[in-house]
Scaffold this motif. Structure first.
Motif, PDB file in Angstrom:
ATOM      1  N   LYS A 134      -5.667  -1.888  -2.674  1.00 22.10           N
ATOM      2  CA  LYS A 134      -4.460  -1.569  -3.428  1.00 22.10           C
ATOM      3  C   LYS A 134      -3.728  -0.442  -2.699  1.00 22.10           C
ATOM      4  O   LYS A 134      -4.358   0.440  -2.110  1.00 22.10           O
ATOM      5  N   LEU A 135      -2.405  -0.452  -2.761  1.00 24.02           N
ATOM      6  CA  LEU A 135      -1.607   0.585  -2.123  1.00 24.02           C
ATOM      7  C   LEU A 135      -1.912   1.939  -2.760  1.00 24.02           C
ATOM      8  O   LEU A 135      -1.891   2.095  -3.976  1.00 24.02           O
ATOM      9  N   ASP A 136      -2.223   2.908  -1.935  1.00 26.06           N
ATOM     10  CA  ASP A 136      -2.434   4.291  -2.376  1.00 26.06           C
ATOM     11  C   ASP A 136      -1.397   5.141  -1.650  1.00 26.06           C
ATOM     12  O   ASP A 136      -1.508   5.373  -0.451  1.00 26.06           O
ATOM     13  N   PRO A 137      -0.369   5.600  -2.368  1.00 26.52           N
ATOM     14  CA  PRO A 137       0.708   6.338  -1.688  1.00 26.52           C
ATOM     15  C   PRO A 137       0.244   7.641  -1.028  1.00 26.52           C
ATOM     16  O   PRO A 137       0.949   8.199  -0.199  1.00 26.52           O
ATOM     17  N   HIS A 138      -0.945   8.118  -1.363  1.00 25.85           N
ATOM     18  CA  HIS A 138      -1.479   9.315  -0.724  1.00 25.85           C
ATOM     19  C   HIS A 138      -2.077   9.006   0.644  1.00 25.85           C
ATOM     20  O   HIS A 138      -2.180   9.891   1.492  1.00 25.85           O
ATOM     21  N   ALA A 142       4.010   2.288   2.694  1.00 23.45           N
ATOM     22  CA  ALA A 142       4.474   0.898   2.669  1.00 23.45           C
ATOM     23  C   ALA A 142       5.797   0.807   3.421  1.00 23.45           C
ATOM     24  O   ALA A 142       6.747   1.521   3.112  1.00 23.45           O
ATOM     25  N   ILE A 143       5.836  -0.093   4.399  1.00 23.82           N
ATOM     26  CA  ILE A 143       7.037  -0.290   5.198  1.00 23.82           C
ATOM     27  C   ILE A 143       7.889  -1.385   4.579  1.00 23.82           C
ATOM     28  O   ILE A 143       9.101  -1.281   4.523  1.00 23.82           O
ATOM     29  N   PRO A 151      -2.454 -10.139  -5.217  1.00 25.28           N
ATOM     30  CA  PRO A 151      -1.864  -9.413  -6.352  1.00 25.28           C
ATOM     31  C   PRO A 151      -0.829  -8.390  -5.861  1.00 25.28           C
ATOM     32  O   PRO A 151      -0.874  -7.939  -4.718  1.00 25.28           O
ATOM     33  N   ALA A 152       0.096  -8.010  -6.719  1.00 28.87           N
ATOM     34  CA  ALA A 152       1.161  -7.061  -6.366  1.00 28.87           C
ATOM     35  C   ALA A 152       0.561  -5.743  -5.879  1.00 28.87           C
ATOM     36  O   ALA A 152      -0.477  -5.300  -6.356  1.00 28.87           O
ATOM     37  N   ASN A 153       1.229  -5.153  -4.896  1.00 29.74           N
ATOM     38  CA  ASN A 153       0.852  -3.862  -4.297  1.00 29.74           C
ATOM     39  C   ASN A 153      -0.479  -3.874  -3.553  1.00 29.74           C
ATOM     40  O   ASN A 153      -1.097  -2.835  -3.361  1.00 29.74           O
ATOM     41  N   THR A 154      -0.909  -5.051  -3.119  1.00 29.05           N
ATOM     42  CA  THR A 154      -2.107  -5.153  -2.290  1.00 29.05           C
ATOM     43  C   THR A 154      -1.677  -5.119  -0.836  1.00 29.05           C
ATOM     44  O   THR A 154      -0.697  -5.762  -0.455  1.00 29.05           O
ATOM     45  N   VAL A 155      -2.389  -4.381  -0.001  1.00 31.71           N
ATOM     46  CA  VAL A 155      -2.076  -4.303   1.431  1.00 31.71           C
ATOM     47  C   VAL A 155      -2.444  -5.638   2.065  1.00 31.71           C
ATOM     48  O   VAL A 155      -3.595  -6.077   2.006  1.00 31.71           O
ATOM     49  N   ILE A 156      -1.432  -6.283   2.666  1.00 30.42           N
ATOM     50  CA  ILE A 156      -1.703  -7.575   3.307  1.00 30.42           C
ATOM     51  C   ILE A 156      -1.654  -7.486   4.829  1.00 30.42           C
ATOM     52  O   ILE A 156      -2.129  -8.388   5.517  1.00 30.42           O
ATOM     53  N   SER A 157      -1.091  -6.402   5.350  1.00 25.41           N
ATOM     54  CA  SER A 157      -1.049  -6.231   6.795  1.00 25.41           C
ATOM     55  C   SER A 157      -0.990  -4.733   7.116  1.00 25.41           C
ATOM     56  O   SER A 157      -0.277  -3.980   6.468  1.00 25.41           O
ATOM     57  N   VAL A 158      -1.770  -4.333   8.134  1.00 29.01           N
ATOM     58  CA  VAL A 158      -1.772  -2.943   8.595  1.00 29.01           C
ATOM     59  C   VAL A 158      -1.078  -2.918   9.946  1.00 29.01           C
ATOM     60  O   VAL A 158      -1.562  -3.487  10.908  1.00 29.01           O
ATOM     61  N   LEU A 174       0.459   2.711   8.110  1.00 24.78           N
ATOM     62  CA  LEU A 174       1.708   1.979   7.886  1.00 24.78           C
ATOM     63  C   LEU A 174       1.334   0.551   7.514  1.00 24.78           C
ATOM     64  O   LEU A 174       0.675  -0.149   8.293  1.00 24.78           O
ATOM     65  N   VAL A 175       1.767   0.108   6.321  1.00 22.94           N
ATOM     66  CA  VAL A 175       1.286  -1.166   5.815  1.00 22.94           C
ATOM     67  C   VAL A 175       2.427  -2.009   5.226  1.00 22.94           C
ATOM     68  O   VAL A 175       3.498  -1.509   4.896  1.00 22.94           O
ATOM     69  N   MET A 176       2.125  -3.303   5.125  1.00 28.69           N
ATOM     70  CA  MET A 176       2.963  -4.241   4.366  1.00 28.69           C
ATOM     71  C   MET A 176       2.185  -4.578   3.104  1.00 28.69           C
ATOM     72  O   MET A 176       0.966  -4.767   3.160  1.00 28.69           O
ATOM     73  N   VAL A 177       2.892  -4.624   1.979  1.00 22.34           N
ATOM     74  CA  VAL A 177       2.216  -4.910   0.717  1.00 22.34           C
ATOM     75  C   VAL A 177       2.793  -6.164   0.079  1.00 22.34           C
ATOM     76  O   VAL A 177       3.915  -6.570   0.371  1.00 22.34           O
TER      77      VAL A 177
END
Length: 181
Positions: A134-138, A142-143, A151-158, A174-177
């Motif tokens: 899951k995306l952790d803004p800390h 997210a680019i 599911p929403a806000n899951t990192v699918i690419s680094v 730096l990730v795509m979600v």
């Protein structure tokens, strides 16, 4: 009667002197104002000297602490730098090899990367590779958001790994979600 008078004379002679002191002796026991002023001035000078000593000692401590902090800042990365020099030496040695065999070049690069990873581990620098989390803004930046089965806000690419030093983020990943459905 004569005997009575003699007894009185003997008693008077044997009796101790009067407990009253003459006025000139009484002033000797009480210090004069000048003596009291001199004593107070001496005591004040002692306190002033002690205060000045404490003030100077405090300034010396503050100065030494500032020097120590300055030295610590200057040389904080010295151990890390020494370890990184070995990695640089390996990279330079790999660049001087005159073989055209790509496998030997790749093998040298893998060994150097392993050496660099060892340095990172030694200094508690950890890689942040959040693929599938899951995306952790800390920890992540997210680019972009893309349509996905995830599911929403899951990192699918680094796109770029992040790094932390002693659990403090040096660089976020730096990730795509995934976009919400």
């Amino acid at each position: 009667m004569e005997q009575h008078e003699n007894t009185q004379q003997i008693e008077q002679q044997a009796a101790p002197a009067s407990t009253e002191t003459p006025p000139e002796q009484a002033t000797d026991k009480v210090p004069s104002l000048e003596d009291m002023l001199k004593a107070a001035e001496l005591k004040a000078q002692e306190h002033y000297d002690a205060w000045m000593y404490a003030k100077a000692e405090g300034e010396n401590i503050r100065r030494r602490a500032a020097e120590d902090v300055s030295k610590a800042q200057k040389f904080a990365v010295e151990r890390f730098s020494n370890e990184m020099l070995a990695v640089k030496d390996s990279l330079e040695a790999g660049m001087t090899v005159q073989t055209e065999n790509i496998e030997s070049f790749k093998s040298g690069m893998e060994l150097t990367l392993k050496q660099l990873s060892g340095v990172f581990e030694k200094f508690n620098i950890k890689e942040i590779n959040p693929m599938g989390e899951k995306l952790d803004p800390h920890k992540h930046q997210a680019i972009t958001m893309v349509e996905s089965e995830q599911p929403a806000n899951t990192v699918i690419s680094v796109m770029q790994k992040g790094y932390s030093l002693n659990d403090r983020i040096l660089r976020p990943a730096l990730v795509m979600v995934a976009k919400g459905k």
